[in-house]
Motif scaffolding. Structure first.
Motif, PDB file in Angstrom:
ATOM      1  N   LEU A  17       0.739  -1.192  -0.215  1.00  0.00           N
ATOM      2  CA  LEU A  17       0.190   0.162  -0.162  1.00  0.00           C
ATOM      3  C   LEU A  17       1.125   0.995  -0.527  1.00  0.00           C
ATOM      4  O   LEU A  17       1.635   1.252   0.623  1.00  0.00           O
ATOM      5  N   LEU A  18       0.185   2.097  -1.096  1.00  0.00           N
ATOM      6  CA  LEU A  18       1.126   3.638  -0.012  1.00  0.00           C
ATOM      7  C   LEU A  18      -0.040   4.553  -0.340  1.00  0.00           C
ATOM      8  O   LEU A  18      -1.054   4.318  -1.650  1.00  0.00           O
ATOM      9  N   ASP A  19      -0.282   5.543   0.718  1.00  0.00           N
ATOM     10  CA  ASP A  19      -1.364   6.153   0.473  1.00  0.00           C
ATOM     11  C   ASP A  19      -2.342   5.138   0.857  1.00  0.00           C
ATOM     12  O   ASP A  19      -3.322   5.960   0.556  1.00  0.00           O
ATOM     13  N   GLY A  20      -2.589   4.628   1.699  1.00  0.00           N
ATOM     14  CA  GLY A  20      -3.638   3.538   1.327  1.00  0.00           C
ATOM     15  C   GLY A  20      -5.016   2.552  -0.154  1.00  0.00           C
ATOM     16  O   GLY A  20      -5.703   2.508   0.439  1.00  0.00           O
ATOM     17  N   LYS A  21      -3.173   3.090  -0.787  1.00  0.00           N
ATOM     18  CA  LYS A  21      -4.047   2.416  -2.483  1.00  0.00           C
ATOM     19  C   LYS A  21      -2.986   1.049  -2.801  1.00  0.00           C
ATOM     20  O   LYS A  21      -2.098   1.183  -2.399  1.00  0.00           O
ATOM     21  N   PHE A  91      -8.586  -8.314  -0.099  1.00  0.00           N
ATOM     22  CA  PHE A  91      -8.124  -7.105  -0.854  1.00  0.00           C
ATOM     23  C   PHE A  91      -9.527  -6.237  -1.377  1.00  0.00           C
ATOM     24  O   PHE A  91      -8.469  -4.973  -1.211  1.00  0.00           O
ATOM     25  N   ARG A  92     -10.954  -6.197  -1.325  1.00  0.00           N
ATOM     26  CA  ARG A  92     -11.854  -4.967  -1.763  1.00  0.00           C
ATOM     27  C   ARG A  92     -11.992  -4.351  -0.571  1.00  0.00           C
ATOM     28  O   ARG A  92     -12.250  -2.839  -1.199  1.00  0.00           O
ATOM     29  N   GLN A  93     -10.972  -3.905   0.962  1.00  0.00           N
ATOM     30  CA  GLN A  93     -11.479  -2.572   1.144  1.00  0.00           C
ATOM     31  C   GLN A  93     -10.180  -1.673   0.225  1.00  0.00           C
ATOM     32  O   GLN A  93     -10.178  -0.684   1.439  1.00  0.00           O
ATOM     33  N   TRP A  94      -9.090  -2.074   0.586  1.00  0.00           N
ATOM     34  CA  TRP A  94      -8.234  -1.219  -0.981  1.00  0.00           C
ATOM     35  C   TRP A  94      -9.120  -0.647  -2.203  1.00  0.00           C
ATOM     36  O   TRP A  94      -9.340  -1.916  -2.907  1.00  0.00           O
ATOM     37  N   LYS A  95      -8.678   0.587  -2.501  1.00  0.00           N
ATOM     38  CA  LYS A  95      -8.812   0.946  -3.746  1.00  0.00           C
ATOM     39  C   LYS A  95      -7.256   1.098  -4.367  1.00  0.00           C
ATOM     40  O   LYS A  95      -6.213   0.802  -3.640  1.00  0.00           O
ATOM     41  N   HIS A  96      -7.483   0.514  -5.517  1.00  0.00           N
ATOM     42  CA  HIS A  96      -5.291   0.491  -6.436  1.00  0.00           C
ATOM     43  C   HIS A  96      -5.939   2.067  -6.448  1.00  0.00           C
ATOM     44  O   HIS A  96      -6.079   3.202  -6.832  1.00  0.00           O
TER      45      HIS A  96
END
Length: 106
Positions: A17-21, A91-96
Motif C-alpha cells: 500500500l501507498l497512501d492507503g491504495k 483486497f476489496r477494503q482498498w482501492k487500486h
C-alpha cells in the motif's frame, strides 16, 4: 513432493500500500514483511527511504506499508477458495492506486 501437497499449510495474501491504495499484491505461500518483499512493482523511489546497514545501504519501505492476511488450508478446495474468493474479498477494503499498471487484485 512439495510442501503444498501436504495439508494443512498456510497461504498468505499480501498487499503493498501507498497512501492507503494498492500498489501491488500477491497470494501464495510467501508472507511479506519489511525485510522481504515478494513484489515486483513500479516502485516510486522518491517514496522509499535509505537504510544504513553495517557495510552498505539499501532501500527501506519509506511511505509504503505491507498488510498480510493468512489462511490455513486443509484441502484443494480451500486452497482454491483462498485464491478465487477469500483473498479477493479481503483486497476489496482498498482501492487500486490511480496509476496502477498491473493485474487487479479483484
Amino acid at each position: 513432493m512439495s510442501r503444498l501437497d501436504e495439508y494443512p499449510y498456510e497461504l498468505h495474501a499480501n498487499v503493498l500500500l501507498l497512501d492507503g491504495k494498492i500498489e501491488n499484491w500477491k497470494v501464495g505461500s510467501t508472507k511479506a514483511d519489511v525485510d522481504f518483499w515478494p513484489f515486483k512493482s513500479y516502485w516510486k523511489t522518491n517514496r522509499l527511504n535509505i537504510v544504513e546497514e553495517e557495510c552498505y545501504q539499501r532501500f527501506g519501505m519509506g511511505d509504503y506499508k505491507i498488510e498480510t492476511k493468512t489462511w490455513t488450508v486443509n484441502d484443494s478446495q480451500e486452497h482454491a477458495d483462498v485464491f478465487y474468493v477469500h483473498s479477493k474479498e479481503w483486497f476489496r477494503q482498498w482501492k487500486h492506486a490511480d496509476d496502477y499498471k498491473l493485474a487487479k487484485a479483484y
